[in-house]
Design an enzyme around this catalytic site. Structure first.
Site, PDB file in Angstrom:
ATOM      1  CG  ASP A 175      -2.082  -0.996   1.052  1.00 15.17           C
ATOM      2  OD1 ASP A 175      -2.021  -1.820   0.121  1.00 15.17           O
ATOM      3  OD2 ASP A 175      -3.006  -0.954   1.877  1.00 15.17           O
ATOM      4  CG  ASP A 202      -3.653  -4.703  -3.063  1.00 16.50           C
ATOM      5  OD1 ASP A 202      -3.660  -5.303  -4.156  1.00 16.50           O
ATOM      6  OD2 ASP A 202      -4.203  -5.153  -2.037  1.00 16.50           O
TER       7      ASP A 202
END
Length: 350
Positions: A175, A202
């Protein structure tokens, strides 16, 4: 074992490896209004102190120059602090590093944990923010904290509109870059030019309209399969523009075919988060397999807005698993189309 990022080392982060160039002279250059210097030779020694000293509700850019050094501690640009520019005064982006080291599961003073948004080293809520020639990092060390299972550790969280990053590095693991907006259904535009983004799971995610122009997107080797996911968009169904990568380079040290280009994120199982990632005219390495997109839990990738257009490189395959834009669709999926909006914003021409 996944390759960790160490500041100041040549692990694909330097000026040669990233393709980042020293800032050119510009007719629009203006002298900094404040200077931050870790050695005390400026107006402030901390980034947050300079942000706090900037005027609220500015109608013209307020430039904060940052001299070479590493500046530790969480930084927040509140919504009242508009048109702030952070400008690294070193020769290269790696000369100025702004970083923190907390994760989602890091305990907070007084109880609880920080959560994903709270983990951000830098949070930008002020519209018109600009950053150039520096590095944002989250130094959370996963290996040193096996007791923390919530390992999302954000380097930069954006929630405002009309943001620009030029010759900026974003470094973390899971992230890394959270491009979001102030609320679901609110459009927030971000333009990134000649930047470097590094992470594994991600590591570019959120519901903002974000354009990556000639950036390098580097997937770390986690030492597992899958090795990670580049994007996790949560674009609102009412927003035709999510994440766009134009003339970028997707690189990795991970084994061939072990990294996905993305998966659709539905925060709180929001059915209206129909994520969009478009990758066009970009170079893609061997770490991306033929099946380039992945489901996210029960949410299938086929229902998201994932597409490519005229990519090249050994990982740029064309198959039934790799949806491609038509020429007509590509004509409406450009940098200009994503950024203009009703106000005619044109950051790519500056």
């Amino acid at each position: 074992m996944r390759r960790r990022t160490f500041l100041g080392m040549s692990s694909g982060l330097g000026i040669v490896a990233t393709g980042l160039l020293p800032a050119p002279a510009s007719a629009g250059w203006r002298r900094p209004d404040l200077v931050v210097a870790a050695d005390g030779t400026g107006d402030h020694t901390a980034i947050q102190a300079a942000i706090d000293a900037a005027p609220a509700g500015a109608t013209e850019p307020f430039v904060i120059g940052v001299r070479p050094g590493t500046y530790l501690g969480q930084v927040i640009v509140p919504s009242a602090k508009t048109l702030i520019e952070l400008r690294g005064l070193g020769r290269r982006p790696e000369d100025v590093v702004i970083a923190d080291d907390r994760a989602n599961g890091t305990p907070k003073p007084g109880g609880g944990t920080w959560g994903t948004s709270g983990s951000a080293s830098v949070t930008v809520d002020g519209a018109g923010f600009r950053a150039s020639n520096l590095t944002f990092a989250n130094l959370f060390d996963e290996a040193a904290h096996p007791e923390i299972t919530g390992r999302q550790a954000v380097a930069m969280l954006t929630r405002a509109d009309r943001l620009v990053f030029e010759r900026v590095r974003f470094l973390a693991n899971q992230d890394t870059l959270y491009v979001n907006s102030s609320a679901a259904g609110v459009i927030a535009r971000v333009y990134l030019r000649d930047c470097y983004v590094e992470g594994d799971v991600d590591f570019i995610f959120g519901r903002a309209t974000a354009v990556f122009d000639r950036c390098r997107i580097h997937s770390l080797n986690r030492g597992s399969t899958p090795n990670g996911y580049v994007t996790a968009p949560s674009t609102d169904i009412g927003n035709p523009h999510g994440l766009l990568f134009d003339h970028c380079r997707f690189t990795s040290d991970a084994p061939a075919g072990t990294v996905f280009l993305g998966r659709p994120w539905h925060p709180n199982n929001d059915p209206n988060a129909i994520g969009q990632t478009i990758i066009r005219r970009s170079w893609i390495g061997t770490h991306i397999p033929d099946l380039a997109w992945s489901a996210f839990g029960t949410w299938p990738w086929e229902e998201a807005r994932f597409a490519e257009y005229r990519n090249h490189g050994p990982g740029a395959l064309v198959s039934a698993n790799r949806p491609q834009l038509t020429g007509e669709q590509a004509a409406s999926s450009t940098i200009e189309a994503f950024l203009r909006g009703p106000d005619g914003w044109k950051p790519e021409r500056c």
